[in-house]
Scaffold this motif. Structure first.
Motif, PDB file in Angstrom:
ATOM      1  N   GLU A 103     -25.943 206.459  47.778  1.00 14.71           N
ATOM      2  CA  GLU A 103     -25.679 207.754  48.427  1.00 14.71           C
ATOM      3  C   GLU A 103     -26.836 208.129  49.353  1.00 14.71           C
ATOM      4  N   SER A 104     -28.060 207.935  48.901  1.00 17.42           N
ATOM      5  CA  SER A 104     -29.223 208.253  49.738  1.00 17.42           C
ATOM      6  C   SER A 104     -29.242 207.398  50.998  1.00 17.42           C
ATOM      7  N   LEU A 105     -28.964 206.110  50.854  1.00 17.09           N
ATOM      8  CA  LEU A 105     -28.960 205.222  52.021  1.00 17.09           C
ATOM      9  C   LEU A 105     -27.874 205.618  53.010  1.00 17.09           C
ATOM     10  N   THR A 106     -26.719 206.000  52.499  1.00 14.86           N
ATOM     11  CA  THR A 106     -25.633 206.456  53.375  1.00 14.86           C
ATOM     12  C   THR A 106     -26.054 207.713  54.136  1.00 14.86           C
ATOM     13  N   LEU A 107     -26.719 208.632  53.456  1.00 19.30           N
ATOM     14  CA  LEU A 107     -27.202 209.853  54.119  1.00 19.30           C
ATOM     15  C   LEU A 107     -28.250 209.522  55.179  1.00 19.30           C
ATOM     16  N   ILE A 108     -29.140 208.601  54.866  1.00 12.10           N
ATOM     17  CA  ILE A 108     -30.154 208.191  55.843  1.00 12.10           C
ATOM     18  C   ILE A 108     -29.471 207.584  57.062  1.00 12.10           C
ATOM     19  N   GLU A 109     -28.554 206.651  56.847  1.00 11.00           N
ATOM     20  CA  GLU A 109     -27.878 205.978  57.960  1.00 11.00           C
ATOM     21  C   GLU A 109     -27.052 206.953  58.794  1.00 11.00           C
ATOM     22  N   THR A 110     -26.379 207.881  58.155  1.00 11.70           N
ATOM     23  CA  THR A 110     -25.588 208.883  58.879  1.00 11.70           C
ATOM     24  C   THR A 110     -26.486 209.783  59.715  1.00 11.70           C
ATOM     25  N   SER A 111     -27.586 210.215  59.131  1.00  9.03           N
ATOM     26  CA  SER A 111     -28.523 211.089  59.856  1.00  9.03           C
ATOM     27  C   SER A 111     -29.158 210.367  61.028  1.00  9.03           C
ATOM     28  N   VAL A 112     -29.556 209.127  60.806  1.00  8.84           N
ATOM     29  CA  VAL A 112     -30.178 208.356  61.876  1.00  8.84           C
ATOM     30  C   VAL A 112     -29.164 208.061  62.973  1.00  8.84           C
ATOM     31  N   ASP A 113     -27.926 207.785  62.603  1.00 10.17           N
ATOM     32  CA  ASP A 113     -26.883 207.553  63.602  1.00 10.17           C
ATOM     33  C   ASP A 113     -26.673 208.811  64.445  1.00 10.17           C
ATOM     34  N   PHE A 114     -26.672 209.980  63.809  1.00  5.07           N
ATOM     35  CA  PHE A 114     -26.560 211.255  64.524  1.00  5.07           C
ATOM     36  C   PHE A 114     -27.739 211.414  65.471  1.00  5.07           C
ATOM     37  N   TRP A 115     -28.919 211.153  64.962  1.00  7.18           N
ATOM     38  CA  TRP A 115     -30.152 211.263  65.751  1.00  7.18           C
ATOM     39  C   TRP A 115     -30.074 210.338  66.969  1.00  7.18           C
ATOM     40  N   ARG A 116     -29.626 209.117  66.740  1.00  4.95           N
ATOM     41  CA  ARG A 116     -29.595 208.101  67.795  1.00  4.95           C
ATOM     42  C   ARG A 116     -28.513 208.371  68.835  1.00  4.95           C
ATOM     43  N   THR A 117     -27.355 208.817  68.421  1.00 10.25           N
ATOM     44  CA  THR A 117     -26.241 208.949  69.368  1.00 10.25           C
ATOM     45  C   THR A 117     -26.075 210.349  69.952  1.00 10.25           C
ATOM     46  N   VAL A 118     -26.173 211.357  69.140  1.00 12.24           N
ATOM     47  CA  VAL A 118     -25.919 212.708  69.619  1.00 12.24           C
ATOM     48  C   VAL A 118     -27.143 213.328  70.280  1.00 12.24           C
ATOM     49  N   LEU A 119     -28.303 213.093  69.699  1.00 12.51           N
ATOM     50  CA  LEU A 119     -29.502 213.745  70.216  1.00 12.51           C
ATOM     51  C   LEU A 119     -30.305 212.892  71.183  1.00 12.51           C
ATOM     52  N   ALA A 120     -29.825 211.687  71.490  1.00  9.33           N
ATOM     53  CA  ALA A 120     -30.584 210.777  72.365  1.00  9.33           C
ATOM     54  C   ALA A 120     -30.732 211.331  73.757  1.00  9.33           C
TER      55      ALA A 120
END
Length: 168
Positions: A151-168
């Motif tokens: 669950e923690s890894l999924t949250l990390i990956e989801t957050s990083v994906d958001f960071w990388r794609t939406v906030l880039a």
């Protein structure tokens, strides 16, 4: 007080997930995210190598541990972490950013966030491979801890994906 390494990994993964969720919008979480991600990889690599009976240096750095878990001479197939040269470079970027956090300069902290998402995804992938997908000894992680770490890894990956794609 002795805390089993697998419990430390679970705690570090949860800590890292919290800061991964905060980091895209709160820069004060970035140093904690970096610290947690690197520590989490160090803990998992140490556990995997120890379970495989590999010799561990007295004070291994995170990049050395990652090189060892990616080397079939230290961690036999199929347990070897499947890393490409680009993955090593991406992980090294978060290690260097973490080092700048741990050893700040007189002008304060300045971390270039642009290259961090890839390294954070590599870190999460390493942890997933070494502890969940292909553990050296399946009994080294209990079902409850595996679920929490997953669950923690999924949250990390989801957050990083958001960071990388939406906030880039």
């Amino acid at each position: 007080m002795a805390i089993p390494l697998i419990q430390q990994i679970d705690d570090t993964a949860r800590f890292t997930a919290v800061h991964a969720a905060l980091a895209p919008e709160d820069e004060t979480s970035v140093p904690w995210l970096l610290t947690g991600a690197v520590l989490m990889v160090q803990q998992v690599a140490t556990l995997a190598l120890a379970e495989a009976g590999a010799e561990l240096p007295a004070m291994p750095g995170p990049s050395e541990l990652v090189a060892r878990v990616a080397n079939k001479d230290h961690l036999a197939q199929p347990y070897t972490a499947p890393l490409k040269p680009a993955d090593h470079r991406a992980f090294q970027a978060i290690v260097e950013a973490r080092n700048s956090v741990m050893h700040p300069g007189a002008d304060g902290l300045s971390v270039d966030r642009a290259g961090l998402p890839e390294g954070l995804l590599v870190a999460a992938g390493l942890v997933r491979h070494l502890i969940l997908t292909q553990p050296v000894r399946p009994s080294m992680v209990g079902a409850e801890q595996a679920a929490s770490i997953r669950e923690s890894l999924t949250l990390i990956e989801t957050s990083v994906d958001f960071w990388r794609t939406v906030l880039a």
